[in-house]
Design an enzyme around this catalytic site. Structure first.
Site, PDB file in Angstrom:
ATOM      1  N   ARG D  98       0.832  -1.217   0.000  1.00 18.02           N
ATOM      2  CA  ARG D  98       0.000   0.000   0.000  1.00 18.02           C
ATOM      3  C   ARG D  98       0.863   1.263   0.000  1.00 18.02           C
ATOM      4  O   ARG D  98       0.580   2.218  -0.711  1.00 18.02           O
ATOM      5  CB  ARG D  98      -0.943  -0.050   1.220  1.00 18.02           C
ATOM      6  CG  ARG D  98      -1.864   1.101   1.457  1.00 18.02           C
ATOM      7  CD  ARG D  98      -2.913   1.483   0.397  1.00 18.02           C
ATOM      8  NE  ARG D  98      -3.390   0.488  -0.488  1.00 18.02           N
ATOM      9  CZ  ARG D  98      -3.579   0.700  -1.798  1.00 18.02           C
ATOM     10  NH1 ARG D  98      -3.325   1.874  -2.348  1.00 18.02           N
ATOM     11  NH2 ARG D  98      -4.019  -0.270  -2.566  1.00 18.02           N
ATOM     12  N   LYS D 133       3.975  24.674  -2.081  1.00 19.65           N
ATOM     13  CA  LYS D 133       2.632  24.124  -1.814  1.00 19.65           C
ATOM     14  C   LYS D 133       2.605  22.618  -2.019  1.00 19.65           C
ATOM     15  O   LYS D 133       1.837  22.087  -2.823  1.00 19.65           O
ATOM     16  CB  LYS D 133       1.602  24.838  -2.702  1.00 19.65           C
ATOM     17  CG  LYS D 133       1.486  26.317  -2.346  1.00 19.65           C
ATOM     18  CD  LYS D 133       0.487  27.067  -3.207  1.00 19.65           C
ATOM     19  CE  LYS D 133       0.447  28.544  -2.773  1.00 19.65           C
ATOM     20  NZ  LYS D 133      -0.373  29.383  -3.667  1.00 19.65           N
ATOM     21  N   LYS D 165       8.751  38.942  -0.011  1.00 16.58           N
ATOM     22  CA  LYS D 165       7.355  39.076  -0.410  1.00 16.58           C
ATOM     23  C   LYS D 165       6.771  40.398   0.088  1.00 16.58           C
ATOM     24  O   LYS D 165       7.430  41.158   0.800  1.00 16.58           O
ATOM     25  CB  LYS D 165       6.560  37.902   0.135  1.00 16.58           C
ATOM     26  CG  LYS D 165       7.087  36.561  -0.358  1.00 16.58           C
ATOM     27  CD  LYS D 165       6.376  35.394   0.305  1.00 16.58           C
ATOM     28  CE  LYS D 165       5.392  34.745  -0.656  1.00 16.58           C
ATOM     29  NZ  LYS D 165       4.945  33.428  -0.160  1.00 16.58           N
ATOM     30  N   GLU D 195       9.303  39.682  -4.907  1.00 11.24           N
ATOM     31  CA  GLU D 195       7.966  39.668  -5.497  1.00 11.24           C
ATOM     32  C   GLU D 195       7.578  41.095  -5.884  1.00 11.24           C
ATOM     33  O   GLU D 195       7.683  42.025  -5.071  1.00 11.24           O
ATOM     34  CB  GLU D 195       7.005  39.138  -4.422  1.00 11.24           C
ATOM     35  CG  GLU D 195       5.589  38.916  -4.853  1.00 11.24           C
ATOM     36  CD  GLU D 195       4.741  38.431  -3.677  1.00 11.24           C
ATOM     37  OE1 GLU D 195       4.984  37.303  -3.192  1.00 11.24           O
ATOM     38  OE2 GLU D 195       3.870  39.193  -3.209  1.00 11.24           O
ATOM     39  N   ASP D 216       3.933  38.911  -9.727  1.00 12.39           N
ATOM     40  CA  ASP D 216       2.896  38.213  -8.974  1.00 12.39           C
ATOM     41  C   ASP D 216       1.504  38.581  -9.463  1.00 12.39           C
ATOM     42  O   ASP D 216       1.071  39.728  -9.342  1.00 12.39           O
ATOM     43  CB  ASP D 216       3.023  38.565  -7.485  1.00 12.39           C
ATOM     44  CG  ASP D 216       2.134  37.673  -6.639  1.00 12.39           C
ATOM     45  OD1 ASP D 216       2.084  36.456  -6.915  1.00 12.39           O
ATOM     46  OD2 ASP D 216       1.477  38.191  -5.720  1.00 12.39           O
TER      47      ASP D 216
END
Lengths: 287, 287, 287, 287, 287, 287
Positions: D98, D133, D165, D195, D216
């Site tokens: 599995r 992500k 960012k 960014e 972005d």
């Protein structure tokens, strides 16, 4: 006993008993339901670990649990005596219960048996000592319980003490050779102990100036003769087949230390229960 | 019992017993000195773990160690029967010796006690089952020993079985409420077991269609009455204060399962020794 | 879901994402700079894990972080709904952000898909159940999300449930032999489930009194026939190729449980963002 | 991908799926029963991890398992194509099945989706790149699958890349201040990426000589303008809301890199099965 | 030094240096490319750990690596002397290189410095001993290097030796009280060492029959006086500010042991390089 | 430097130094006895880690310990300057003492040596950078100390930077081939650095547009020539045999970065002591 080390052990024990969660209690109790409980002696014994071990199990499970009034280590209980009170989220009390009890019952059993041996030799200048015949994974705790019961500890592992046994001697040919090999390798902070099966070997030990001579499976008469020969030039440890019936005779032979595997491998568990107190759930709150 | 999980446990036990190394043996034996030894029964018992546990201890310590002729689990020994032969570097045999013996003695003790209970109820259609009163850290091994002795296992942890006890019932007010809360949360693969102290509670259990009813601390007469009332509609487990003296009477009441904490918390160790065979060192090679 | 176990998992996930530190944020923010943020739904879904998982991620990263107003599990969001507020050192909020979002998006996706299946079979007395087709390392969390979505769980691992599959049957020759081998080994708390591909195998299962029969890849007609034959003597699980399009027809066949691998291996992530609020740094303090 | 690191991960995944053992298979199969099996594609996809991951799962479970003829990473399968053959103790093959399938299905899904994006931009000098992500716990594996599919990787964690960012900029007041703070702290081996939401910010980035500018959530027209302004003085990454429908237009704007979270958080699993072959057990050998 | 413990340490060191993989070497070398290399002394020093440590680093990285002709511990090298040959997959040789070198250079440095101190006191019946001033995480290895250099070890941690220092004495008021408290708690296998700053304290130590007296920061004259007073009734350790310039004078005072923190905290690294030999890649096979 | 990662390291270091407990201090001090102490500089050096490392050691040992007035990283001490004050249970202060000192002495040594190199090149636009020649297990801490001393870091491990060395080039035949292989595999966030031994190799590097050229073991004249040829088209790192005597000449050649292994492998420890203050025990309380 270092607390960080203890907590690591307890986390592992809780993981074993709880797995991914308590299917029953998590289904029934909301996480915030508070309750309290008491660990109670069901018989008479010497308690070991109410504060230092059982209370820590509850705190490791949830730091919000309060532990109150632990009975002092070494206290002899009577039935119904309270060993520890705990208060906090019911789910976490239930999750910690079995591990706390299993440990406390076992450690109190060891302290109680140790105390019995110690009582038998009261009046003799002798130490009752444990061995490496402990439960795998529990050595530090079990040796703590021996101290609570009035005993002392032998080495904790193969690295913090030297014991030259028959195999080592046989391989080297002589005690002298074995002692020489060891002496040049070890820290000066550690004593050299050698196992002797005969008075001849005792003599060899003395010639090598070993620190401790272990009289292995000798009868009390031979022990007494060995004690006489050693005459204070080494510590003397008696080992092998010691029981409550024989321990006083052995002490009488004049040895300094009596080591007993049974302290840790054959102590029966003590009977301890957990009495609960919490409010009935408001069943209408169940969503 | 998964071997990878077992090896992780053994590594931890060896670390506890060996520490950073064996001061004595590493000083005396060159790393490559080969020897052999036999684990030998000193009394009669039911062996558990010679191949599955003790042999693995030696292999984990050093994969070069060969293990030979393990005695089959469940064999009843006679004194001097060889349980296992091992061959490899003497230093590693010595390092693994104590952990292997400590485990084998304990597991064989559990299997032997289990076998005694099983023998007492021969002829009754009943299972002798363990509890969660196992040694912290050793549960999987101790439950394995119970199976070797002819018993079966209760749940392994709080996540793989449900047992609704007096606390859970008291909190919910009724058995019905407690069962409902649990039933909607748990996998369908797991049965619901409920503790019943009275015949009234047995009746409530039946009304909730629980799968297993645990008769807690009932006397044989009340048990027989409960068995009659249940009439095959649930499995029946007897629990509480079971001894070798009482187990047959309990079995006679018609219950399906008798669970016994003593199997794991009070089984005495078996006496097993290790006999060695290796060549005398060439002391001239010592540098 | 035990919190200690959860924290261990989260620590590992944070270590994976953070490595030895956050090069960017640690260069920019002084360690003591405090800020706050809100996790905000960008679309409509069933939330799972705002309090039990995401909030814990922030607390594990730094126990000084405060988590406020988590949205209750099972709530259906609308866009811009706030799922959780967090406040604490900015550096730690930034370090925990991605792990918290990745988990919350995934778990909410699973809960949302599960809820869709559950809605399709509303009115039928049937459970929607997961499988072992979960993401390695996330099983406990993903199965939690299934429960949040209104489903229930199948076994969590190979040790807490029995499923006798075609391989096992083929090896044993008959279902009877396979069931017998398993029944004598397992705890009585665990049910035996057997996979049946044909009505003939269903019949064999009934003769062995298995607890659960899994109808594997049968069409609804054959399922209905099987349900009729089983006639309440075992739980019935339907498995294989279940989709939102077919699930109602399967429920209509009268089975008790429908297990669906897609709940965990094919649920799309939900869109969740993090909105920040903190003061501009005093750039003169940079030293 | 270092093999020791991979084995550590696999051990954890196997522990999750197996728990203390496989109740079903260990009850049925003697430990030494040998069998073989094939992992077979049930549909067309780009395979990732047959040799490097799935085969290792079997070997970690039991080093005695032989793995044969793994399909090369990047191969596009047709139904019934064999991905890997395995041979060894049946119990261990079943225990590893599995985890091996769950990983292989997921990784092949990622490689297949990546390959679709890569195909869409064939002919453009552009990289298809992943993000952070990824599934917690699986980052290294999922990023490997992206490379197999023809993509490249963005940073692996917060410590091996810099991405300034909007939050960082807002806190510092200017891009210039943020870049200065970072530049003095980081290794010279790592590029600085910033960014930019507007062309004004792009201009600020150029004035700071940043290495990579992330555009972005710009539309293709604004991107094309940014590309023109940047004029080769920095690498350009496009990010935000990229789909198979929009990726070619984005590539056409002249950016160097297109990063896509969906590669890892939304790739559907591939359908892979396991076909078995082993001998019927000799049921008379059952003890 | 137990090999299982050593391997655990090495795995951690490799993980630190390799991270998730070697970006450079894994991009360049196919996994199966075989090569060989030699670790070569670039100067003269006392080698420590070629076989016991460096060779194990390579084997832990990949068990398929062969290690050949390790130079014996304690050998004094000349430039260009080969310390170890290794052969195996080039990628794994490169991954293990830096950890192996970093350890070997450091350990050889310690052995070399120790040997210098030992040479200075040749002819005196004195041991050169280390302290707990070792590098965190490397204690067992560094103390091994001290033994290779001809020194011996002080205690390995706070649990395997007793050293009653000024703080302990100050808290108890008298040496007598401190010794009494310790003596009743510790295993009989461990000696009691007490730090003495004055001849008065030496006298108190003698009255308590301590095993070892540490003369702390005394000048050689005071030491000689202390040695005279002790007169063989305890081991004597000199400690504090020992250098190559002063060690012989200290040895001349008649002490048994001289402990030197500099052995482990100030030994310079030895210069060791790695010379490679492997075939040019067939660049056409790249893809 | 992430605090959770740091705490994991510290726990391991404490375990190494404390073992199962402090035999001496636990025998003498009741667990609740409170005391305080100061870490004090015994000489002049650049302090690194008083707050970020040493204070954390005490807190990890016992969260109840208070740490006060840590000296700011980078401060140059004078003798008797207090680096940190601590207050809490005496037993835990004593247990944490040695690890805190060993780390603080070593890190301050590295910062001090780094500061010496940095001072030598004041006025040159050049970075002083470390290497991977760090102590196994301490890399993150040692590289932190380099930054405190005014240096910067090279890559932290083989996965977060690329360095194509002579071996890689030899295997590929050309720098061009090696760079191509690496460039297609690595994240775009990471620069490519190549080692060049000759001006011819420098030229090849320029043709491949590598980001960083490492001039390996060149003399200052050849370096100056290389700098001229490179002409701003790549960062330039000088490496090999850099000492305090030669570093300024190297800086004068116009390189951007000078990497120095000695920063971490040869920095001498700084002298730091711990001064105590606590009340005399009430010896009558000893039970």
């Amino acid at each position: 006993m270092d607390k960080n080390m203890l907590h690591t052990m307890i986390r592992e024990f809780l993981r074993e008993d709880i797995g991914r969660g308590d299917l029953t209690s998590e289904s029934i109790f909301p996480g915030k339901q508070i309750g309290s409980a008491r660990l109670v002696a069901r018989e008479s014994f010497v308690v070991a670990g109410a504060e230092k071990v059982a209370a820590e199990v509850f705190k490791v499970q949830n730091a919000e649990i309060t532990t109150i009034d632990p009975l002092a280590d070494g206290t002899r209980t009577s039935p119904d005596m309270v060993l520890l009170r705990v208060k906090g989220p019911v789910v976490d009390l239930l999750k910690a219960e079995r591990v706390a009890l299993n440990l406390l019952q076992r450690l109190s059993g060891i302290a109680t048996l140790t105390a019995s041996f110690v009582a038998k030799v009261a009046g003799y200048p002798v130490r009752i000592t444990d061995t490496r015949k402990t439960t795998p994974g529990l050595r530090v705790l079990e040796k703590y319980a021996v101290r609570v019961g009035g005993g002392t500890n032998h080495r904790f592992n193969l690295a913090d003490g030297v014991l030259i046994k028959d195999n080592h001697i046989a391989a080297c040919g002589t005690i002298k050779e074995a002692v020489a090999r060891v002496r040049e390798q070890i820290p000066h902070t550690i004593r050299i102990e050698v196992e002797a099966d005969t008075l001849q070997q005792v003599q060899e030990c003395l010639e090598c100036h070993v620190d401790i001579i272990m009289l292995d499976n000798m009868n009390p008469e031979m022990m007494a003769k060995a004690v006489e020969n050693i005459n204070g030039c080494a510590m003397i440890e008696a080992s092998g087949g010691v029981s409550l019936a024989t321990v006083e005779a052995i002490a009488g032979s004049g040895v300094d230390i009596i080591s007993i595997g049974a302290l840790t491998h054959s102590a029966p568990s003590c009977d301890i229960g957990m009495d609960w107190s919490f409010q009935k759930l408001d069943v209408d709150t169940r969503s």
